[in-house]
Design a protein around this motif. Structure first.
Motif, PDB file in Angstrom:
ATOM      1  N   GLY A  94       0.800  -1.607   0.053  1.00 56.60           N
ATOM      2  CA  GLY A  94      -0.193  -0.072   0.146  1.00 56.60           C
ATOM      3  C   GLY A  94       1.143   1.255  -0.294  1.00 56.60           C
ATOM      4  N   TYR A  95       1.900   1.043   0.421  1.00 60.37           N
ATOM      5  CA  TYR A  95       3.053   2.356   0.013  1.00 60.37           C
ATOM      6  C   TYR A  95       3.980   2.133  -1.490  1.00 60.37           C
ATOM      7  CZ  TYR A  95       2.406   2.949   5.258  1.00 60.37           C
ATOM      8  OH  TYR A  95       1.933   3.767   5.892  1.00 60.37           O
ATOM      9  N   PRO A  96       3.802   3.008  -2.094  1.00 61.08           N
ATOM     10  CA  PRO A  96       3.595   3.228  -3.107  1.00 61.08           C
ATOM     11  C   PRO A  96       5.261   2.840  -3.610  1.00 61.08           C
ATOM     12  CG  PRO A  96       2.623   4.907  -3.523  1.00 61.08           C
ATOM     13  CD  PRO A  96       2.027   3.863  -2.276  1.00 61.08           C
ATOM     14  N   PHE A  97       5.884   3.537  -2.483  1.00 54.90           N
ATOM     15  CA  PHE A  97       7.587   4.778  -2.178  1.00 54.90           C
ATOM     16  C   PHE A  97       7.897   4.457  -0.562  1.00 54.90           C
ATOM     17  CE2 PHE A  97       5.581   7.177  -5.305  1.00 54.90           C
ATOM     18  CZ  PHE A  97       6.394   7.041  -6.906  1.00 54.90           C
ATOM     19  N   LEU A  98       8.606   3.238  -0.087  1.00 54.50           N
ATOM     20  CA  LEU A  98       8.699   2.592   0.656  1.00 54.50           C
ATOM     21  C   LEU A  98      10.305   3.597   1.717  1.00 54.50           C
ATOM     22  CD1 LEU A  98       7.896   1.258   3.308  1.00 54.50           C
ATOM     23  CD2 LEU A  98       9.391  -0.603   2.298  1.00 54.50           C
ATOM     24  N   THR A 127       0.093  -1.361   5.707  1.00 51.78           N
ATOM     25  CA  THR A 127       0.892  -1.307   7.478  1.00 51.78           C
ATOM     26  C   THR A 127       2.048  -1.288   6.653  1.00 51.78           C
ATOM     27  OG1 THR A 127      -1.021  -3.101   7.002  1.00 51.78           O
ATOM     28  CG2 THR A 127       1.435  -3.156   8.487  1.00 51.78           C
ATOM     29  N   TYR A 128       2.410  -0.835   8.042  1.00 56.65           N
ATOM     30  CA  TYR A 128       3.451  -0.216   8.003  1.00 56.65           C
ATOM     31  C   TYR A 128       4.272  -0.890   9.812  1.00 56.65           C
ATOM     32  CZ  TYR A 128       8.359   2.795   7.729  1.00 56.65           C
ATOM     33  OH  TYR A 128       9.509   3.545   7.359  1.00 56.65           O
ATOM     34  N   ILE A 129       5.525  -1.796  10.182  1.00 60.23           N
ATOM     35  CA  ILE A 129       6.169  -1.424  11.085  1.00 60.23           C
ATOM     36  C   ILE A 129       7.661  -1.400  10.739  1.00 60.23           C
ATOM     37  CG2 ILE A 129       6.241  -3.940  10.852  1.00 60.23           C
ATOM     38  CD1 ILE A 129       5.866  -3.628  13.867  1.00 60.23           C
ATOM     39  N   ARG A 130       7.987  -0.333  11.782  1.00 59.54           N
ATOM     40  CA  ARG A 130       9.855  -0.670  12.288  1.00 59.54           C
ATOM     41  C   ARG A 130      10.351  -0.916  13.391  1.00 59.54           C
ATOM     42  NH1 ARG A 130      13.450   4.466  12.666  1.00 59.54           N
ATOM     43  NH2 ARG A 130      11.780   5.613  12.829  1.00 59.54           N
ATOM     44  N   PHE A 131      11.321  -1.823  13.276  1.00 59.43           N
ATOM     45  CA  PHE A 131      12.328  -2.325  14.426  1.00 59.43           C
ATOM     46  C   PHE A 131      12.809  -2.286  14.750  1.00 59.43           C
ATOM     47  CE2 PHE A 131       9.840  -5.651  12.084  1.00 59.43           C
ATOM     48  CZ  PHE A 131      10.932  -6.826  12.151  1.00 59.43           C
ATOM     49  N   SER A 132      14.110  -2.348  15.843  1.00 65.17           N
ATOM     50  CA  SER A 132      15.126  -2.559  16.032  1.00 65.17           C
ATOM     51  C   SER A 132      15.309  -4.341  16.701  1.00 65.17           C
ATOM     52  CB  SER A 132      15.924  -1.481  16.676  1.00 65.17           C
ATOM     53  OG  SER A 132      15.675  -1.913  18.040  1.00 65.17           O
TER      54      SER A 132
END
Length: 296
Positions: free
Chosen positions: A242-246, A288-293
């Protein structure tokens, strides 16, 4: 694993959203239920894409073992959908011939135990600042056909209707034969990408020995004599298409999407797709987007 930021936004509403996210002690996953191409629903309360997403989420939370491999996941989630839905409803034989009616989804998972990202179907990730994608091979050709129809004067709705038979034909010939999805039938393993995330980063498109070196996705500039690419990565982004440009942050990804919607809402210029924004929707797809370390 430490969550830095995350978001799920439905193209129309949260209730109808076909995207999902799972966070457990052992896995982080984004699941993208496929847009339905048939009015037939295997669950009368929801579209097939949402039902697929919910079943896969349930499997990851309740059944997937911490030390599971990508192959274990492929086999386990397939059996889960087949046994829990298809077999009980007695629709196995029909669905063999009609993939457009199956519960279908893409998924991307991070395994803490194995320190790997598994990509099944059309999903994307950023690892150490590098973008990884796993798109369907046929979609761009059909998307260009849609652009041609719109340029000839057809409305976006009519153009979409005209390419739907092409999408279904591509599913009949290619779904889990030339490209990978989760749909309750044996998964096309050669289409699964496995990215090793640690001090040694490599990409597998199935069995590692069968992948030409030219197919590897570069992770850094450090390459060993054996061809393994080394990287020290502690931050990962997983997202649906759903994000055309991540981008490397949620805010930047949202800005890029907002610019796309403002300048090219039907996705026929700067970003070519098989669908654009439908009247009443806020975007052309759920996202949907998730950023984690992760610990080094």
């Amino acid at each position: 694993m430490k969550i830095i930021e995350s978001s799920i936004i439905g193209k129309k509403s949260q209730e109808a959203c076909e995207d999902g996210m799972v966070v457990t002690d052992d896995f982080i996953a984004v699941i993208d239920g496929s847009t339905s191409k048939t009015p037939k629903h295997l669950n009368p309360d929801m579209k097939n894409g949402r039902y697929a997403m919910m079943l896969i989420s349930e499997y990851i939370r309740e059944e997937l073992k911490a030390d599971a491999s990508a192959d274990d996941f492929c086999q386990g989630v397939t059996a889960y959908i087949y046994n829990k839905v298809y077999e009980k409803l007695g629709v196995e034989e029909r669905l063999k011939e009609h993939p457009e009616e199956r519960l279908t989804a893409s998924a991307i998972l991070y395994s803490r135990t194995r320190n790997e990202v598994w990509m099944l179907g059309d999903c994307q990730a950023i690892i150490d600042g590098k973008l990884y994608e796993n798109g369907k091979p046929y979609e761009q050709e059909i998307a260009r056909k849609r652009v041609e129809l719109i340029e000839q004067g057809l409305s976006p709705a009519v153009a979409r209707k005209q390419i739907e038979p092409l999408l279904i034909k591509a599913m009949l010939s290619g779904q889990n034969r030339t490209y990978t999805v989760i749909d309750g039938f044996p998964i096309y393993r050669e289409g699964v990408k496995v990215v090793s995330v640690s001090d040694s980063c490599s990409v597998q498109d199935s069995v590692q020995d069968s992948v030409p070196a030219s197919d590897s996705v570069p992770c850094s500039d450090s390459v060993s004599a054996s061809g393994t690419i080394f990287v020290s990565s502690s931050e990962i982004v997983l997202a649906s298409d759903g994000y055309p440009f991540l981008e490397t942050t949620l805010a930047a990804s949202e800005v890029a999407l907002a610019e796309q919607i403002a300048n090219d809402p039907q996705n026929i210029h700067s970003f070519i797709a098989t669908k654009g924004i439908v009247e009443g929707n806020k975007s052309f797809d759920d996202r949907t987007y998730i950023r984690f370390s992760v610990e080094k």
